[in-house]
Write a protein that holds these residues in place. Sequence first.
Motif, PDB file in Angstrom:
ATOM      1  N   PRO A 185       1.139  17.914   1.089  1.00 52.24           N
ATOM      2  CA  PRO A 185       1.905  16.702   0.788  1.00 52.24           C
ATOM      3  C   PRO A 185       1.014  15.498   0.491  1.00 52.24           C
ATOM      4  N   GLY A 186       1.322  14.849  -0.632  1.00 57.18           N
ATOM      5  CA  GLY A 186       0.606  13.640  -1.010  1.00 57.18           C
ATOM      6  C   GLY A 186      -0.762  13.869  -1.599  1.00 57.18           C
ATOM      7  N   LYS A 187      -1.197  15.161  -1.721  1.00 53.51           N
ATOM      8  CA  LYS A 187      -2.563  15.399  -2.193  1.00 53.51           C
ATOM      9  C   LYS A 187      -2.637  16.396  -3.348  1.00 53.51           C
ATOM     10  N   LEU A 188      -2.214  17.634  -3.120  1.00 58.33           N
ATOM     11  CA  LEU A 188      -2.439  18.631  -4.165  1.00 58.33           C
ATOM     12  C   LEU A 188      -1.425  19.765  -4.110  1.00 58.33           C
ATOM     13  N   VAL A 189      -1.425  20.510  -5.244  1.00 52.78           N
ATOM     14  CA  VAL A 189      -0.666  21.748  -5.348  1.00 52.78           C
ATOM     15  C   VAL A 189      -1.640  22.804  -5.841  1.00 52.78           C
ATOM     16  N   ASN A 190      -1.737  23.928  -5.129  1.00 52.42           N
ATOM     17  CA  ASN A 190      -2.615  25.012  -5.554  1.00 52.42           C
ATOM     18  C   ASN A 190      -1.768  26.244  -5.833  1.00 52.42           C
ATOM     19  N   LEU A 200       0.806  -1.217   0.000  1.00 51.73           N
ATOM     20  CA  LEU A 200       0.000   0.000   0.000  1.00 51.73           C
ATOM     21  C   LEU A 200       0.842   1.271   0.000  1.00 51.73           C
ATOM     22  N   VAL A 201       2.149   1.120   0.123  1.00 52.31           N
ATOM     23  CA  VAL A 201       3.056   2.277   0.106  1.00 52.31           C
ATOM     24  C   VAL A 201       3.485   2.534  -1.331  1.00 52.31           C
ATOM     25  N   ARG A 202       3.093   3.663  -1.882  1.00 49.74           N
ATOM     26  CA  ARG A 202       3.406   3.990  -3.271  1.00 49.74           C
ATOM     27  C   ARG A 202       4.752   4.693  -3.386  1.00 49.74           C
ATOM     28  N   ASP A 203       5.527   4.307  -4.394  1.00 51.27           N
ATOM     29  CA  ASP A 203       6.776   5.002  -4.692  1.00 51.27           C
ATOM     30  C   ASP A 203       6.509   6.280  -5.467  1.00 51.27           C
ATOM     31  N   VAL A 204       5.429   6.271  -6.262  1.00 51.61           N
ATOM     32  CA  VAL A 204       5.057   7.426  -7.070  1.00 51.61           C
ATOM     33  C   VAL A 204       3.641   7.839  -6.692  1.00 51.61           C
ATOM     34  N   LEU A 205       3.446   9.123  -6.441  1.00 54.68           N
ATOM     35  CA  LEU A 205       2.143   9.651  -6.046  1.00 54.68           C
ATOM     36  C   LEU A 205       1.569  10.507  -7.170  1.00 54.68           C
ATOM     37  N   ALA A 265       7.718  11.515  -7.218  1.00 55.89           N
ATOM     38  CA  ALA A 265       8.268  10.500  -6.318  1.00 55.89           C
ATOM     39  C   ALA A 265       7.779  10.768  -4.894  1.00 55.89           C
ATOM     40  N   ARG A 266       7.533   9.699  -4.159  1.00 54.99           N
ATOM     41  CA  ARG A 266       7.000   9.831  -2.803  1.00 54.99           C
ATOM     42  C   ARG A 266       7.920  10.671  -1.921  1.00 54.99           C
ATOM     43  N   GLU A 267       9.223  10.575  -2.154  1.00 48.65           N
ATOM     44  CA  GLU A 267      10.177  11.305  -1.308  1.00 48.65           C
ATOM     45  C   GLU A 267      10.508  12.689  -1.852  1.00 48.65           C
ATOM     46  N   ALA A 268       9.847  13.131  -2.940  1.00 48.96           N
ATOM     47  CA  ALA A 268      10.145  14.434  -3.530  1.00 48.96           C
ATOM     48  C   ALA A 268       9.871  15.558  -2.535  1.00 48.96           C
ATOM     49  N   ASP A 269      10.778  16.533  -2.482  1.00 49.98           N
ATOM     50  CA  ASP A 269      10.579  17.650  -1.557  1.00 49.98           C
ATOM     51  C   ASP A 269       9.656  18.697  -2.175  1.00 49.98           C
ATOM     52  N   ARG A 270       9.337  19.728  -1.384  1.00 48.20           N
ATOM     53  CA  ARG A 270       8.387  20.750  -1.823  1.00 48.20           C
ATOM     54  C   ARG A 270       8.850  21.441  -3.109  1.00 48.20           C
ATOM     55  N   ALA A 271      10.133  21.767  -3.194  1.00 49.35           N
ATOM     56  CA  ALA A 271      10.648  22.466  -4.368  1.00 49.35           C
ATOM     57  C   ALA A 271      10.480  21.636  -5.631  1.00 49.35           C
ATOM     58  N   ALA A 272      10.741  20.330  -5.531  1.00 46.34           N
ATOM     59  CA  ALA A 272      10.614  19.453  -6.692  1.00 46.34           C
ATOM     60  C   ALA A 272       9.156  19.331  -7.124  1.00 46.34           C
ATOM     61  N   VAL A 273       8.248  19.199  -6.154  1.00 46.86           N
ATOM     62  CA  VAL A 273       6.824  19.096  -6.468  1.00 46.86           C
ATOM     63  C   VAL A 273       6.346  20.377  -7.145  1.00 46.86           C
ATOM     64  N   GLU A 274       6.760  21.522  -6.615  1.00 51.98           N
ATOM     65  CA  GLU A 274       6.367  22.803  -7.196  1.00 51.98           C
ATOM     66  C   GLU A 274       6.884  22.939  -8.627  1.00 51.98           C
ATOM     67  N   ALA A 275       8.124  22.526  -8.872  1.00 49.31           N
ATOM     68  CA  ALA A 275       8.707  22.630 -10.206  1.00 49.31           C
ATOM     69  C   ALA A 275       7.963  21.752 -11.208  1.00 49.31           C
ATOM     70  N   ILE A 276       7.606  20.547 -10.801  1.00 48.32           N
ATOM     71  CA  ILE A 276       6.881  19.637 -11.695  1.00 48.32           C
ATOM     72  C   ILE A 276       5.504  20.206 -12.012  1.00 48.32           C
ATOM     73  N   ALA A 277       4.840  20.777 -10.998  1.00 47.90           N
ATOM     74  CA  ALA A 277       3.513  21.369 -11.214  1.00 47.90           C
ATOM     75  C   ALA A 277       3.590  22.536 -12.188  1.00 47.90           C
ATOM     76  N   LEU A 278       4.591  23.391 -12.024  1.00 48.89           N
ATOM     77  CA  LEU A 278       4.738  24.563 -12.889  1.00 48.89           C
ATOM     78  C   LEU A 278       5.097  24.175 -14.321  1.00 48.89           C
ATOM     79  N   ALA A 279       5.717  23.020 -14.502  1.00 49.99           N
ATOM     80  CA  ALA A 279       6.138  22.585 -15.840  1.00 49.99           C
ATOM     81  C   ALA A 279       5.015  21.903 -16.614  1.00 49.99           C
ATOM     82  N   ASP A 280       3.907  21.573 -15.951  1.00 49.85           N
ATOM     83  CA  ASP A 280       2.811  20.884 -16.626  1.00 49.85           C
ATOM     84  C   ASP A 280       2.223  21.790 -17.716  1.00 49.85           C
TER      85      ASP A 280
END
Length: 220
Positions: free
Chosen positions: A212-217, A156-161, A178-193
């Motif tokens: 974390p684990g849910k959304l970026v607004n 039940l532990v996902r490597d990719v969220l 990635a499950r272990e991605a930090d805030r900066a990495a998550v923000e960068a991926i969201a902005l690149a979409d």
Amino acid sequence: DTVRLFSMFAAPPEQSLEWSPDGVEGAHRFLKRLWRGLQEHLAQGPAPALDPTTLGPVARELRTDLHETIAKVARDVGERYHFNTAIAAVMEFFNTLARTTGEGDDLRAVRQEAWEAIARMLQPITPHLCHAMWKLLGRSEPLLDAPYPAADPAALVRDVLELVVQVNGKLRGHIRVAREADRAAVEAIALADPNVQRHLDGKAPKRVIVVPGKLVNLVV
């Protein structure tokens, strides 16, 4: 089995059921798809033994989907008595199973585990079909004596969220991180979409909210 599936999917036990020929036909189509999918699996020959510690990325993600479904169906049937949502969960997982492509012993083993779990999860709803499936899957003990599959906590532990991306509170996309991605990495991926970029219209967000684990607004 078709009538049982339709009746239990169309309405919870405590509510009245409105008969629908289209609904009955849909239930029958699903059972035929299930049977064809099993035949395709069996045509590839015996599956190897499952070793959860050696799974590749595709097999690992499919197994996570499977065990999330097992946990949901257990709650819906065993605690809430909501057969309709349990059936919907199995249908959704079957679609995932059918879409998953690839070869390899690890994926074959997970598919075998999945088919055996489907037979056990649907057994109270479509017992005749599941009994036949169980025998074809090579199980000698009666399906009625088989315990309900238990969700593996490790699976039940996902490597990719998958996260929702919003712009000013409105859904604008989904990203995988990635499950272990930090805030900066998550923000960068969201902005690149690309879809998010269209709705930003070249503007830099004034504020970025990461749950974390849910959304970026992104607030523009």
